[in-house]
Write an enzyme that holds these catalytic residues in place. Structure first.
Site, PDB file in Angstrom:
ATOM      1  N   GLY A 177      44.849 -44.200  -5.749  1.00 19.93           N
ATOM      2  CA  GLY A 177      45.406 -45.107  -6.748  1.00 19.93           C
ATOM      3  C   GLY A 177      45.019 -44.913  -8.199  1.00 19.93           C
ATOM      4  N   GLY A 179      45.687 -42.411 -10.336  1.00 19.47           N
ATOM      5  CA  GLY A 179      46.554 -41.538 -11.126  1.00 19.47           C
ATOM      6  C   GLY A 179      47.421 -42.283 -12.122  1.00 19.47           C
ATOM      7  N   CYS A 182      50.683 -43.345 -10.498  1.00 23.02           N
ATOM      8  CA  CYS A 182      50.528 -43.893  -9.154  1.00 23.02           C
ATOM      9  C   CYS A 182      50.521 -45.416  -9.227  1.00 23.02           C
ATOM     10  CB  CYS A 182      49.226 -43.399  -8.527  1.00 23.02           C
ATOM     11  SG  CYS A 182      48.935 -44.023  -6.863  1.00 23.02           S
TER      12      CYS A 182
END
Length: 342
Positions: A177, A179, A182
């Site tokens: 999570g 990124g 993301c």
């Protein structure tokens, strides 16, 4: 239900404390690493990896980064023509990673790639590395490809890092999570602060002779330095290497400025492109953005490497290998002064 009360940290929550140094210049710092993996193979290079994302993990990127000693994790969707082009370019195979999922078609295609294109590194890449099926697939890959370096992920905890290594992974990819494109944490509420994940997973991996990749969350060269300082053996970058010529994306002009589209591989955009749409049983867990066009990737890479060398001089580490040993993190409420940041 239970709550863990101990503090977990992200890159923005810490700074690296400067120390006395005998280094006279950044040019004295050596960034190349040599690793010996659990399978007996030795690897040498600068341990930064372009992520296996559209616009980042391309053949052209592999060619450019390979010339500088960096790695590229190629997108799963590359076809025969792409691999043939890679062969023609004669890119060092130690600096190229072939990506695969866990489906039967994915694994069958991997077998063909392995047989025909001198694959040295395989990344078994899924969003959720916590399933028994994923662990069994790692075991299967270890049996089928005994001489290949196997990367498996993603996870964020010490126990699962150890399980994947014991199942046959040489390197575990860490990050759920963090990124820039993301949305897993928004859609699912699942994740783990990336700096703490790196520290805990690195400690678990190194105790077994394994290695880790810090995957996601870096927004600037200082974050890359913090990832290595926290114990990461490799750092994988997506957004920081997106928007360049080597990503092969189409340049979009808007009001006199140039942009390139960048998106997560679980986004609507990616799934419409590669899967024919978002399956009814799942949700999109990625966003699509337009980022400024950045030109050739070389300048960005030199900026990142320059920042890393500077970090090492601030703490007296003559090599990247020694950076984590020389690091003391201090907690902070503000990473930098953002008054003039757009």
């Amino acid at each position: 239900m239970r709550i863990e009360d101990d503090i977990k940290l992200d890159f923005k929550d810490v700074l690296i404390k400067p120390k006395r140094s005998e280094l006279r210049s950044r040019s004295q710092v050596k960034l190349k690493r040599t690793y010996k993996f659990r399978n007996g193979n030795t690897w040498e290079g600068i341990p930064i990896i372009a992520a296996n994302m559209d616009g980042v993990g391309t053949v052209t990127m592999a060619d450019s980064l390979g010339d500088m000693g960096l790695m590229t994790c190629l997108v799963k969707t590359l076809g025969k023509k792409d691999w043939e082009t890679l062969d023609d370019l004669d890119v060092d195979r130690q600096l190229v990673i072939a990506s695969t999922g866990t489906s039967e078609p994915d694994l069958k295609w991997l077998e063909e790639v392995y047989m025909n294109y001198r694959v040295a590194n395989i990344c078994l890449d899924v969003a959720n590395g916590y399933t028994e099926y994923f662990v069994s697939t790692v075991r299967k890959l270890r049996e089928n490809y005994p001489g290949v370096n196997i990367i498996a992920g993603n996870v964020v905890t010490a126990d699962m890092t150890q399980e994947l290594i014991l199942a046959g992974a040489d390197i575990v990819k860490v990050g759920i999570g963090p990124g820039s494109v993301c949305t897993t944490r928004i859609k699912t509420g699942v994740g783990y602060p990336q700096l703490s994940a790196i520290m805990e997973c690195a400690d678990a991996a190194h105790g077994l002779g394994g290695h880790i990749i810090a995957d996601g969350g870096c927004t600037c060269p200082g974050d890359v330095a913090k990832a290595f300082a926290a114990g990461a053996d490799f750092v994988m970058l997506g957004g920081m290497l997106a928007g360049h010529d080597e990503g092969e994306g189409e340049i979009i002009e808007k009001e006199g400025e140039e942009f390139i589209q960048f998106y997560g591989m679980s986004s609507d955009t990616a799934m419409n492109k590669h899967k024919g749409g978002v399956a009814k049983y799942r949700a999109s867990e990625g966003r699509t953005v337009e980022i400024p066009y950045k030109g050739p990737v070389k300048d960005t890479v030199l900026d990142i490497l320059g920042g890393l060398r500077s970090t090492c001089t601030y703490v007296g580490a003559p090599t990247l290998k020694q950076l984590s040993k020389c690091t003391t993190f201090v907690r902070c409420s503000q990473q930098f002064n953002s008054v003039f940041v757009r």
